[in-house]
Design a protein around this motif. Sequence first.
Motif, short mmCIF file in Angstrom:
data_model
loop_
_atom_site.label_atom_id
_atom_site.label_comp_id
_atom_site.label_asym_id
_atom_site.label_seq_id
_atom_site.Cartn_x
_atom_site.Cartn_y
_atom_site.Cartn_z
N TYR A 18 0.78 -1.38 -0.15
CA TYR A 18 -0.10 0.12 -0.04
C TYR A 18 1.26 1.37 -0.17
CZ TYR A 18 -3.13 3.75 1.50
OH TYR A 18 -4.09 4.63 1.38
N LEU A 19 2.03 1.09 0.71
CA LEU A 19 2.82 2.42 0.88
C LEU A 19 3.62 2.49 -0.42
CD1 LEU A 19 4.31 2.19 4.45
CD2 LEU A 19 2.67 3.84 3.62
N ILE A 20 4.04 1.58 -0.99
CA ILE A 20 4.88 1.57 -2.23
C ILE A 20 3.87 2.02 -3.27
CG2 ILE A 20 5.87 0.29 -4.08
CD1 ILE A 20 7.60 0.87 -1.53
N TRP A 21 2.67 1.68 -3.62
CA TRP A 21 1.73 2.10 -4.39
C TRP A 21 1.19 3.72 -4.15
CZ3 TRP A 21 -3.51 3.12 -3.70
CH2 TRP A 21 -4.51 3.40 -4.77
N THR A 22 1.18 3.97 -2.94
CA THR A 22 0.74 5.22 -2.74
C THR A 22 1.81 6.32 -3.16
OG1 THR A 22 1.09 5.30 -0.37
CG2 THR A 22 -1.25 4.97 -1.09
N PHE A 23 3.02 5.71 -2.82
CA PHE A 23 4.20 6.57 -3.16
C PHE A 23 4.22 6.72 -4.95
CE2 PHE A 23 8.83 6.43 -4.29
CZ PHE A 23 9.48 7.64 -3.66
N PHE A 24 4.13 5.72 -5.38
CA PHE A 24 4.11 5.65 -6.75
C PHE A 24 3.16 6.89 -7.37
CE2 PHE A 24 3.19 3.17 -10.89
CZ PHE A 24 4.32 3.52 -11.57
N ILE A 25 1.99 6.50 -6.79
CA ILE A 25 0.74 7.54 -7.46
C ILE A 25 1.19 8.95 -7.13
CG2 ILE A 25 -1.61 8.16 -7.14
CD1 ILE A 25 -1.18 5.27 -8.88
N ILE A 31 4.33 14.70 -11.13
CA ILE A 31 4.93 14.84 -12.44
C ILE A 31 3.93 15.28 -13.43
CG2 ILE A 31 5.70 13.51 -14.46
CD1 ILE A 31 7.16 11.45 -12.20
N ALA A 32 2.55 14.92 -13.25
CA ALA A 32 1.51 15.30 -14.12
C ALA A 32 1.23 16.86 -14.06
CB ALA A 32 0.02 14.70 -13.52
N HIS A 33 2.00 17.59 -13.12
CA HIS A 33 1.92 18.90 -13.16
C HIS A 33 2.64 19.64 -13.92
CE1 HIS A 33 -1.64 19.89 -10.58
NE2 HIS A 33 -1.39 18.75 -9.90
N VAL A 34 3.98 18.71 -14.15
CA VAL A 34 5.30 19.56 -14.92
C VAL A 34 5.52 18.95 -16.40
CG1 VAL A 34 6.07 20.24 -12.68
CG2 VAL A 34 6.82 17.76 -13.67
N THR A 35 4.94 18.01 -16.48
CA THR A 35 5.09 17.44 -17.99
C THR A 35 4.29 17.87 -18.97
OG1 THR A 35 4.07 15.30 -17.58
CG2 THR A 35 6.43 15.49 -17.22
N GLU A 36 4.48 18.23 -20.17
CA GLU A 36 3.55 18.79 -21.17
C GLU A 36 2.34 17.93 -21.48
OE1 GLU A 36 3.81 21.02 -25.44
OE2 GLU A 36 5.60 20.75 -24.25
N LEU A 37 2.62 16.73 -21.68
CA LEU A 37 1.55 15.70 -22.27
C LEU A 37 0.59 15.67 -21.00
CD1 LEU A 37 0.31 13.70 -24.17
CD2 LEU A 37 1.83 12.06 -22.97
N THR A 38 1.17 15.45 -19.68
CA THR A 38 0.23 14.88 -18.72
C THR A 38 -0.45 16.31 -18.16
OG1 THR A 38 1.93 14.92 -17.31
CG2 THR A 38 1.26 12.67 -17.94
N ASN A 39 0.06 17.18 -18.30
CA ASN A 39 -0.46 18.60 -17.78
C ASN A 39 -1.71 18.93 -18.72
OD1 ASN A 39 -0.65 20.50 -15.76
ND2 ASN A 39 0.37 21.98 -17.00
N LEU A 83 -4.01 7.65 -17.43
CA LEU A 83 -2.70 7.99 -17.10
C LEU A 83 -2.05 8.09 -15.82
CD1 LEU A 83 -2.13 10.68 -20.27
CD2 LEU A 83 -1.62 8.13 -20.28
N THR A 84 -2.62 8.63 -14.91
CA THR A 84 -2.03 9.11 -13.61
C THR A 84 -2.33 8.04 -12.71
OG1 THR A 84 -3.65 10.80 -13.08
CG2 THR A 84 -1.52 11.43 -14.22
#
Length: 159
Positions: A18-25, A31-39, A83-84
């Motif tokens: 659970y901790l590893i998965w929440t860390f990943f998410i 990252i979704a806030h800083v990369t052009e495609l995901t943002n 995606l996220t």
Amino acid sequence: ICTFRLVERIQMEYIFHYLIWTFFIYWLHRIAHVTELTNYYHSDHHRYITENWNNELENPTGWSWTDMFLIEDTWKSTVDLWLTEVIPTILYSSITGQWWILVMYWLWSSLIAEVIEHNPKFNVPFIAAGKWHLSHHIRDSVNFGLHTPLWDVIFRTNK
């Protein structure tokens, strides 16, 4: 004593994954806030919530039958979610064999999240939803966590 140790080991395994998965998410959301495609897709989710919340709706989204299929309010928000969160969760579950993570995520996303995640009246400590998550829509450099604010506290992005 052996049964107790087995139960303890299983509990630790669940907590670990659970901790590893929440860390990943958490990091995917940042990252979704800083990369052009995901943002491009993620900003649509922010726009939709902010516009509707500013119109003083009690809960800018609310539950809909489409949530059962992990379909969001707009097509861009749906792409963002997949995606996220959805695809990474499917990948995590398939790589680790921890399918309970996918089931828990689906239950959360399809039945619970749309009721509490953007609800300004929901304010429960240690749950990353309601007022806590809405502050992320006001200031998109804080409160990235899904389910738990743990990683925001550790990486000092909690407000």
